[in-house]
Design a protein around this motif. Structure first.
Motif, short mmCIF file in Angstrom:
data_model
loop_
_atom_site.label_atom_id
_atom_site.label_comp_id
_atom_site.label_asym_id
_atom_site.label_seq_id
_atom_site.Cartn_x
_atom_site.Cartn_y
_atom_site.Cartn_z
N GLY A 10 53.70 -23.50 -49.41
CA GLY A 10 54.31 -22.82 -48.28
C GLY A 10 53.30 -22.55 -47.19
O GLY A 10 52.19 -23.11 -47.20
N LEU A 11 53.71 -21.71 -46.26
CA LEU A 11 52.88 -21.32 -45.13
C LEU A 11 52.34 -19.92 -45.38
O LEU A 11 53.10 -19.00 -45.69
CB LEU A 11 53.69 -21.36 -43.84
CG LEU A 11 53.02 -20.83 -42.57
CD1 LEU A 11 51.82 -21.69 -42.20
CD2 LEU A 11 54.04 -20.78 -41.43
N VAL A 12 51.03 -19.77 -45.25
CA VAL A 12 50.40 -18.47 -45.48
C VAL A 12 49.28 -18.29 -44.47
O VAL A 12 48.69 -19.26 -44.00
CB VAL A 12 49.88 -18.38 -46.93
CG1 VAL A 12 48.78 -19.41 -47.17
CG2 VAL A 12 49.42 -17.00 -47.29
N GLN A 13 48.99 -17.06 -44.14
CA GLN A 13 47.88 -16.77 -43.23
C GLN A 13 46.56 -16.85 -43.97
O GLN A 13 46.49 -16.65 -45.19
CB GLN A 13 48.05 -15.39 -42.61
CG GLN A 13 49.18 -15.30 -41.59
CD GLN A 13 49.20 -13.97 -40.87
OE1 GLN A 13 48.77 -12.95 -41.40
NE2 GLN A 13 49.68 -13.98 -39.64
N ALA A 14 45.52 -17.11 -43.23
CA ALA A 14 44.18 -17.13 -43.81
C ALA A 14 43.91 -15.80 -44.51
O ALA A 14 44.25 -14.73 -44.00
CB ALA A 14 43.14 -17.38 -42.73
N GLY A 15 43.31 -15.90 -45.70
CA GLY A 15 43.05 -14.72 -46.50
C GLY A 15 44.16 -14.41 -47.49
O GLY A 15 43.97 -13.58 -48.39
N GLY A 16 45.28 -15.08 -47.35
CA GLY A 16 46.41 -14.85 -48.24
C GLY A 16 46.32 -15.62 -49.54
O GLY A 16 45.30 -16.28 -49.81
N SER A 17 47.38 -15.52 -50.32
CA SER A 17 47.41 -16.14 -51.65
C SER A 17 48.70 -16.91 -51.86
O SER A 17 49.74 -16.58 -51.28
CB SER A 17 47.30 -15.07 -52.74
OG SER A 17 46.08 -14.37 -52.66
N LEU A 18 48.60 -17.91 -52.71
CA LEU A 18 49.76 -18.66 -53.19
C LEU A 18 49.51 -19.02 -54.65
O LEU A 18 48.35 -19.18 -55.06
CB LEU A 18 49.98 -19.95 -52.40
CG LEU A 18 50.56 -19.86 -50.99
CD1 LEU A 18 50.54 -21.24 -50.33
CD2 LEU A 18 51.98 -19.32 -51.02
N ARG A 19 50.59 -19.18 -55.40
CA ARG A 19 50.46 -19.70 -56.76
C ARG A 19 51.31 -20.95 -56.88
O ARG A 19 52.54 -20.89 -56.71
CB ARG A 19 50.89 -18.68 -57.81
CG ARG A 19 50.58 -19.17 -59.22
CD ARG A 19 50.90 -18.16 -60.29
NE ARG A 19 52.33 -18.12 -60.60
CZ ARG A 19 52.82 -17.65 -61.74
NH1 ARG A 19 52.00 -17.19 -62.68
NH2 ARG A 19 54.12 -17.63 -61.93
N LEU A 20 50.66 -22.04 -57.16
CA LEU A 20 51.35 -23.31 -57.38
C LEU A 20 51.68 -23.46 -58.86
O LEU A 20 50.91 -23.04 -59.73
CB LEU A 20 50.49 -24.48 -56.93
CG LEU A 20 49.99 -24.46 -55.49
CD1 LEU A 20 49.24 -25.76 -55.19
CD2 LEU A 20 51.10 -24.23 -54.51
N SER A 21 52.82 -24.08 -59.11
CA SER A 21 53.23 -24.38 -60.48
C SER A 21 53.43 -25.88 -60.63
O SER A 21 53.89 -26.54 -59.70
CB SER A 21 54.54 -23.66 -60.83
OG SER A 21 54.39 -22.26 -60.76
N CYS A 22 53.12 -26.36 -61.81
CA CYS A 22 53.34 -27.76 -62.15
C CYS A 22 54.10 -27.75 -63.47
O CYS A 22 53.52 -27.41 -64.51
CB CYS A 22 52.02 -28.48 -62.28
SG CYS A 22 52.12 -30.18 -62.88
N VAL A 23 55.37 -28.10 -63.40
CA VAL A 23 56.21 -28.10 -64.60
C VAL A 23 56.37 -29.53 -65.09
O VAL A 23 56.67 -30.44 -64.31
CB VAL A 23 57.58 -27.48 -64.32
CG1 VAL A 23 58.44 -27.51 -65.57
CG2 VAL A 23 57.42 -26.05 -63.82
N ALA A 24 56.16 -29.72 -66.38
CA ALA A 24 56.20 -31.05 -66.97
C ALA A 24 57.36 -31.21 -67.92
O ALA A 24 57.77 -30.27 -68.60
CB ALA A 24 54.90 -31.33 -67.71
N SER A 25 57.87 -32.41 -67.95
CA SER A 25 58.83 -32.77 -68.98
C SER A 25 58.11 -33.63 -70.01
O SER A 25 57.12 -34.28 -69.71
CB SER A 25 59.99 -33.56 -68.39
OG SER A 25 59.51 -34.78 -67.85
#
Length: 123
Positions: A10-25
């Motif tokens: 997504g879009l976040v400002q500098a200094g912010g956080s994101l959590r990415l997920s990778c779901v597998a089958s």
């Protein structure tokens, strides 16, 4: 066969956080090492982080060390990339990939790839 689906970008400002997920089958996901790579416009794909099949070993590029954390939950067939203190230069499409063996920092070692998720960090 392993299929991977990334989410959490997504879009976040500098200094912010994101959590990415990778779901597998696939029932054998827990036997695969998983890596995160990213590709910015006009640049080559680069290594970000990787985790061994057990989660006991993790690897990071120097550019993200101390800011990003990779983890996995094999019961949920999911690998996470927690990204803190984000910088504009982290802007890229982020891909997860799975490999049975090989050098974790080398993209050619990975057998399966997701479609990617866009991360945009504004200044």
């Amino acid at each position: 066969q392993v299929q991977l689906v990334e989410s959490g970008g997504g879009l976040v400002q500098a200094g912010g956080s994101l959590r990415l997920s990778c779901v597998a089958s696939g029932r054998t996901f827990s036997t695969y090492a998983v890596g995160w790579f990213r590709q910015a416009p006009g640049k080559e794909r680069e290594f970000v982080a990787a985790i061994s099949w057990s989660g006991g070993n993790t690897y990071y590029d120097d550019s993200v060390k101390g800011r990003f954390t990779i983890s996995r939950d094999n019961a949920e067939n999911t690998v996470y990339l927690q990204m803190n203190s984000l910088k504009p230069e982290d802007t890229a499409v982020y891909y997860c990939a799975a490999a049975l063996s090989g050098k974790p920092r080398r993209d050619y070692e990975y057998d399966y790839w997701g479609q990617g998720t866009q991360v945009t960090v504004s200044s």
